[in-house]
Write a protein that holds these residues in place. Structure first.
Motif, PDB file in Angstrom:
ATOM      1  N   HIS A 266       0.723  -1.087  -0.270  1.00 38.06           N
ATOM      2  CA  HIS A 266      -0.139  -0.258   0.130  1.00 38.06           C
ATOM      3  C   HIS A 266       0.282   1.140   0.342  1.00 38.06           C
ATOM      4  O   HIS A 266       0.310   2.268  -0.100  1.00 38.06           O
ATOM      5  N   ILE A 267       2.157   1.449   0.031  1.00 36.68           N
ATOM      6  CA  ILE A 267       2.555   2.232   0.588  1.00 36.68           C
ATOM      7  C   ILE A 267       3.427   2.849  -0.872  1.00 36.68           C
ATOM      8  O   ILE A 267       4.132   3.865  -0.647  1.00 36.68           O
ATOM      9  N   SER A 268       3.030   2.046  -1.794  1.00 30.26           N
ATOM     10  CA  SER A 268       4.646   2.584  -3.242  1.00 30.26           C
ATOM     11  C   SER A 268       4.100   3.866  -3.303  1.00 30.26           C
ATOM     12  O   SER A 268       4.939   4.699  -4.118  1.00 30.26           O
ATOM     13  N   SER A 269       3.217   4.341  -3.832  1.00 29.58           N
ATOM     14  CA  SER A 269       2.485   5.919  -4.265  1.00 29.58           C
ATOM     15  C   SER A 269       3.239   7.118  -3.543  1.00 29.58           C
ATOM     16  O   SER A 269       3.260   8.139  -3.331  1.00 29.58           O
ATOM     17  N   HIS A 270       2.817   6.293  -1.973  1.00 27.51           N
ATOM     18  CA  HIS A 270       3.218   7.383  -1.239  1.00 27.51           C
ATOM     19  C   HIS A 270       4.620   7.690  -0.907  1.00 27.51           C
ATOM     20  O   HIS A 270       5.713   8.409  -0.869  1.00 27.51           O
ATOM     21  N   VAL A 271       5.658   6.798  -1.085  1.00 27.57           N
ATOM     22  CA  VAL A 271       7.280   6.351  -1.370  1.00 27.57           C
ATOM     23  C   VAL A 271       6.894   7.584  -3.044  1.00 27.57           C
ATOM     24  O   VAL A 271       8.448   8.908  -2.356  1.00 27.57           O
ATOM     25  N   VAL A 272       5.986   7.440  -3.683  1.00 29.45           N
ATOM     26  CA  VAL A 272       6.879   8.129  -4.820  1.00 29.45           C
ATOM     27  C   VAL A 272       6.588   9.631  -5.106  1.00 29.45           C
ATOM     28  O   VAL A 272       7.362  10.784  -4.707  1.00 29.45           O
ATOM     29  N   ASP A 273       5.496  10.012  -3.876  1.00 29.12           N
ATOM     30  CA  ASP A 273       4.880  11.643  -3.602  1.00 29.12           C
ATOM     31  C   ASP A 273       6.118  11.917  -2.643  1.00 29.12           C
ATOM     32  O   ASP A 273       7.151  13.281  -2.930  1.00 29.12           O
ATOM     33  N   GLN A 274       7.067  10.805  -1.612  1.00 32.45           N
ATOM     34  CA  GLN A 274       8.194  11.349  -0.968  1.00 32.45           C
ATOM     35  C   GLN A 274       9.084  11.769  -1.986  1.00 32.45           C
ATOM     36  O   GLN A 274       9.801  12.763  -1.685  1.00 32.45           O
ATOM     37  N   LEU A 275       9.490  10.790  -2.508  1.00 31.06           N
ATOM     38  CA  LEU A 275      10.620  11.819  -3.460  1.00 31.06           C
ATOM     39  C   LEU A 275      10.106  12.923  -4.632  1.00 31.06           C
ATOM     40  O   LEU A 275      11.424  13.522  -4.615  1.00 31.06           O
ATOM     41  N   ARG A 276       9.468  13.163  -4.370  1.00 26.80           N
ATOM     42  CA  ARG A 276       8.853  14.119  -5.527  1.00 26.80           C
ATOM     43  C   ARG A 276       9.564  15.666  -5.018  1.00 26.80           C
ATOM     44  O   ARG A 276       9.489  16.697  -4.407  1.00 26.80           O
ATOM     45  N   LEU A 277       9.013  15.412  -3.208  1.00 30.12           N
ATOM     46  CA  LEU A 277       8.862  16.411  -2.019  1.00 30.12           C
ATOM     47  C   LEU A 277      10.911  16.525  -2.032  1.00 30.12           C
ATOM     48  O   LEU A 277      10.927  18.263  -1.108  1.00 30.12           O
TER      49      LEU A 277
ATOM     50  N   ALA B 216      14.805  -2.427   2.797  1.00 29.03           N
ATOM     51  CA  ALA B 216      14.798  -1.949   1.823  1.00 29.03           C
ATOM     52  C   ALA B 216      13.814  -1.635   0.606  1.00 29.03           C
ATOM     53  O   ALA B 216      13.509  -1.178  -0.127  1.00 29.03           O
ATOM     54  N   GLY B 217      12.836  -2.152   1.756  1.00 26.32           N
ATOM     55  CA  GLY B 217      11.154  -1.933   0.888  1.00 26.32           C
ATOM     56  C   GLY B 217      10.618  -2.612  -0.730  1.00 26.32           C
ATOM     57  O   GLY B 217       9.769  -2.452  -1.295  1.00 26.32           O
ATOM     58  N   PHE B 218      11.742  -4.094  -0.634  1.00 22.08           N
ATOM     59  CA  PHE B 218      10.865  -5.312  -1.692  1.00 22.08           C
ATOM     60  C   PHE B 218      10.118  -6.168  -0.349  1.00 22.08           C
ATOM     61  O   PHE B 218       9.785  -6.281   0.339  1.00 22.08           O
ATOM     62  N   ARG B 219       9.603  -6.695  -1.621  1.00 22.40           N
ATOM     63  CA  ARG B 219       8.407  -7.990  -1.352  1.00 22.40           C
ATOM     64  C   ARG B 219       8.892  -9.091  -0.488  1.00 22.40           C
ATOM     65  O   ARG B 219       8.139  -9.249   0.364  1.00 22.40           O
TER      66      ARG B 219
END
Length: 450
Positions: free
Chosen positions: A350-361, A423-426
């Protein structure tokens, strides 16, 4: 008469108390036998003890205790080692482990060493002692489960493992990888739940029964024939062994610590993010994940200690003291760590999209997206977009070592599952595939970088 017992991972305090009325103490360290004798012990039994980073129980304090009339016995672990060394002076050894060292069938200290949980978890062993593996494989051979050649081969494999990594699942896996007979290994796996031998525990219990028998028969003070020389080193031990006051934990100290952190340009922002993660993990765990099991907490402890080079119990105790933690506080911290790991596993999908947003910030999105597109293009052109480790020019271990070196780390991760999770891998395969893609991409880029 007062009996003092130094116990840890070899024998649970409750088991010892059921056999013998005694003062149960943690594993023995430098000065502890002197303290026990000073407190009025008439019999001291040493089973477990610290070594290496924290100074081990000193021979001279045992000699002094016996000179003072105290009977000192040892078995199973550190006690067996000291009993062999001091047998000529009157220390008594009990059990098969002691006898094997005395006959010079065993020589290495790692034969009895194990990794274990802290005091709050009863010093629960996290690995298997080599002497227990020897006894178990001998029993399996005697029962016809494995052949003598298989036993010898498995002992060689077990001996080559670092002592905190010794476990029966790891041993079976390594044995299978070397091509040992699959049928025998399967039979051994079935044998282990009921057939494995805890020689160290058996020896510790034997020593307790010897002490009980001696007390029942009447025990006069210990008599020795040697002269005890009180050197400046002995005076130093007596000073060092004086009881230490527990460090204060006043609220002003916590406030002062937080002031220092808040004024630090890096420490507080990082700590605040981590603390927020832990706070949210605790809230989410009540709804989405159960309370961590003992095995999960044990795994968190082992991962924590490996990552910080604290596999030796002495190093762990030193870390606890330096960080102002007692055993119970550390146990709660590790249970919290296991809780965070459980929430991380739940949150992964569930977290991938939030990680992407944080990378933008964090202004990292553009650079990383450009690199990802370039990597995919080059790998597709080379036919390596979905690489296979079996066809790679390096082994899995070499790939992990390459990854660690590239990150500036001293060694490859020992716990790959934990490394993948952090590292965030499944899972591990997903992690290894990403590493292999990175390896090939770097190799493809090398000519352009020269």
């Amino acid at each position: 008469m007062t009996v003092h017992l130094f116990l840890g991972p070899t024998l649970a305090a409750a088991e010892a108390a059921a056999v013998l009325d005694a003062v149960i103490l943690p594993p023995a360290a430098h000065g502890d036998v002197y303290r026990a004798a000073q407190r009025g012990a008439t019999v001291i039994g040493i089973v477990d003890g610290y070594f290496e980073v924290m100074p081990a129980v000193w021979h001279k304090e045992i000699l002094w205790a016996m000179r003072e009339g105290v009977h000192v016995l040892g078995s199973a672990s550190m006690g067996a080692l000291r009993a062999v060394e001091l047998a000529p002076f009157g220390m008594e050894g009990v059990g098969a482990v002691f006898e094997a060292y005395q006959r010079a069938e065993l020589a290495d200290d790692d034969e009895v060493a194990v990794a274990h949980a802290p005091a709050a978890y009863g010093y629960r062993p996290l690995s298997v002692a080599m002497v227990n593996i020897r006894a178990t494989l001998a029993a399996a051979e005697e029962r016809g489960v494995i052949r003598p050649a298989t036993r010898v081969a498995m002992l060689r494999i077990a001996k080559q493992l670092f002592y905190p990594d010794r476990s029966y699942p790891r041993l079976l896996s390594e044995a299978s990888a070397t091509g040992l007979d699959a049928g025998e290994l399967s039979a051994l796996k079935d044998f282990l739940p009921e057939g494995q031998i805890d020689q160290k525990r058996a020896d510790a219990l034997a020593m307790l029964r010897v002490i009980e028998a001696r007390l029942s028969a009447g025990l006069a003070p210990k008599q020795v024939r040697y002269h005890f020389e009180a050197t400046i080193f002995w005076d130093s031990l007596r000073q060092d062994a004086a009881p230490l006051a527990e460090p204060g934990e006043g609220s002003w100290m916590q406030s002062a610590l937080l002031d220092e952190a808040r004024l630090h340009p890096v420490a507080y922002p990082l700590a605040r993010k981590g603390a927020l993660t832990r706070l949210l993990s605790r809230a989410l765990s009540d709804e989405h994940t159960p309370r961590p099991l003992d095995d999960e907490t044990d795994a968190a402890i082992l991962s924590f200690r490996r990552a910080r080079g604290l596999l030796h119990a002495e190093a762990m105790e030193g870390w606890l003291r330096a960080n102002g933690l007692g055993a119970e506080e550390f146990a709660r911290l590790m249970e919290s760590e296991a809780q965070v790991a459980a929430v991380q596993r739940w949150a992964a999908p569930h977290i991938s999209s939030h990680v992407v947003d944080q990378l933008r910030l964090d202004d990292l999105y553009v650079r990383l997206w450009a690199r990802a597109r370039e990597k995919q293009r080059l790998l597709e052109e080379a036919g390596l977009a979905d690489p296979d480790l079996a066809a790679a020019p390096l082994s899995r271990e070499e790939l992990l070592a390459w990854y660690a070196e590239r990150r500036g780390e001293g060694a490859a991760p020992r716990d790959l599952s934990e490394a993948a999770l952090q590292a965030g891998f499944r899972d591990e395969p997903m992690f290894v595939r990403a590493l292999l893609r990175e390896y090939h991409y770097v190799r493809l880029c090398e000519p352009r970088e020269r």
